[in-house]
Design an enzyme around this catalytic site. Structure first.
Site, PDB file in Angstrom:
ATOM      1  N   HIS A   5     -38.490  45.899 -40.039  1.00  0.00           N
ATOM      2  CA  HIS A   5     -38.140  47.183 -40.965  1.00  0.00           C
ATOM      3  C   HIS A   5     -39.229  48.215 -40.643  1.00  0.00           C
ATOM      4  CE1 HIS A   5     -38.294  49.396 -44.587  1.00  0.00           C
ATOM      5  NE2 HIS A   5     -36.892  48.974 -44.655  1.00  0.00           N
ATOM      6  N   GLU A  40     -31.798  51.921 -38.992  1.00  0.00           N
ATOM      7  CA  GLU A  40     -32.186  52.652 -40.334  1.00  0.00           C
ATOM      8  C   GLU A  40     -33.306  53.862 -39.925  1.00  0.00           C
ATOM      9  OE1 GLU A  40     -32.270  50.214 -44.025  1.00  0.00           O
ATOM     10  OE2 GLU A  40     -34.302  49.709 -42.789  1.00  0.00           O
TER      11      GLU A  40
HETATM   12  P1  PGA Z   1     -33.606  53.051 -49.112  1.00  0.00           P
HETATM   13  O1  PGA Z   1     -34.305  51.956 -48.372  1.00  0.00           O
HETATM   14  O2  PGA Z   1     -32.255  52.429 -49.290  1.00  0.00           O
HETATM   15  O3  PGA Z   1     -34.337  52.934 -50.460  1.00  0.00           O
HETATM   16  O4  PGA Z   1     -33.597  54.082 -48.350  1.00  0.00           O
HETATM   17  C1  PGA Z   1     -33.667  51.221 -47.196  1.00  0.00           C
HETATM   18  C2  PGA Z   1     -34.579  50.331 -46.407  1.00  0.00           C
HETATM   19  O5  PGA Z   1     -35.746  50.777 -46.378  1.00  0.00           O
HETATM   20  O6  PGA Z   1     -34.158  49.324 -45.952  1.00  0.00           O
END
Ligand code: PGA
Length: 256
Positions: free
Chosen positions: A93, A165
């Site tokens: 992450h 992401e």
């Molecule tokens: P968010 O976080 O939906 O609050 O943008 C996503 C993540 O960090 O996996």
């Protein structure tokens, strides 16, 4: 292929609050076939929640874990210790990469450790705002993908999930903007292309690829219909019961 809706609670909820939230979630969550609901509680709540959860409805994920199984590693928790509690593990992450300085080598060891302990890794990859601005998105995606999977044997590739992401679209980042479905489509296509070139078409087509970054009930449907996207990873929206349930409902609707 299943659709995966994964909620990352990050550093939110005490153990008691997590248990109450889980209770409400289980009470309201239908048992959707083909849509896999997953939440990643804070590590300290994983064990009690693993006794409380109804795994027919909801699975649990680890937010983090160490890549060695046992030993002199003060303060760490291994995937071996989480075996039977966590079904999935979020690994790589951006908050781990940028706040805790985890590099692709460490990410790769964690991915291998999760698999070794029968926990499905959700390998997160994504470019920062400046990497995108400098035209480095494709290189970053390639490096994080190949780096993160470097310790996975060919036989175990089918145990992996990828999550794209873009760091600039995550809600915790101050300058957050939303990724457009077209931007997501372009990178997801690139992910599958890199996987095809490196591992072959079968893995490239069958690996689930999730999207994450400020997903909420009003944009979830658009992201879920991006070609090649098989689910969502969300932070903020997973902390609000109604939003998580709404997104599950959207996932079911999009599939049917
Ligand atoms: P968010 O976080 O939906 O609050 O943008 C996503 C993540 O960090 O996996």
């Amino acid at each position: 292929m299943k659709t995966y809706i994964v909620g990352n609670w990050k550093l939110n909820f005490t153990v008691g609050e997590a248990s109450i939230y889980l209770h409400k979630l289980l009470k309201n969550l239908p048992n959707y076939r083909d849509v896999e609901a997953v939440v990643a509680p804070p590590l300290i709540a994983l064990q009690p929640l693993s006794l409380q959860v109804d795994r027919h409805k909801l699975k649990l994920a680890a937010q983090n874990g160490f890549y060695r199984d046992y030993g002199a590693f003060t303060g760490e928790t291994s995937y071996t210790q989480m075996r039977g509690m966590a079904d999935y593990a979020i690994i790589g992450h951006s908050e781990r990469r940028y706040i805790f300085r985890e590099d692709d080598k460490m990410v790769a060891k964690k991915v291998a450790a999760a698999i070794r302990n029968r926990i499905t890794p959700i390998l997160c990859i994504g470019e920062t705002e400046s990497e995108r601005a400098f035209g480095e998105t494709a290189d970053v995606i390639r490096d994080q993908l190949i780096g993160g999977l470097s310790e996975v044997s060919d036989d175990d590739l089918d145990k992996v999930i990828i999550a794209y992401e873009p760091v600039w679209a995550i809600s915790s980042v101050k300058a957050a903007k939303l990724a457009t479905p077209d931007e997501v489509a372009e990178v997801v296509k690139l992910i599958r292309k890199v996987l095809k070139e490196t591992y072959g078409a079968e893995f490239a087509e069958s690996v689930p690829v999730l999207f994450g970054g400020s997903v909420n009930p009003s944009n979830a449907g658009a992201y879920l219909t991006v070609p090649g996207v098989n689910g969502l990873l969300m932070g903020g929206s997973s902390l609000i019961l109604k939003e998580f349930l709404d997104i599950m409902e959207t996932a079911k609707r999009v599939r049917s």
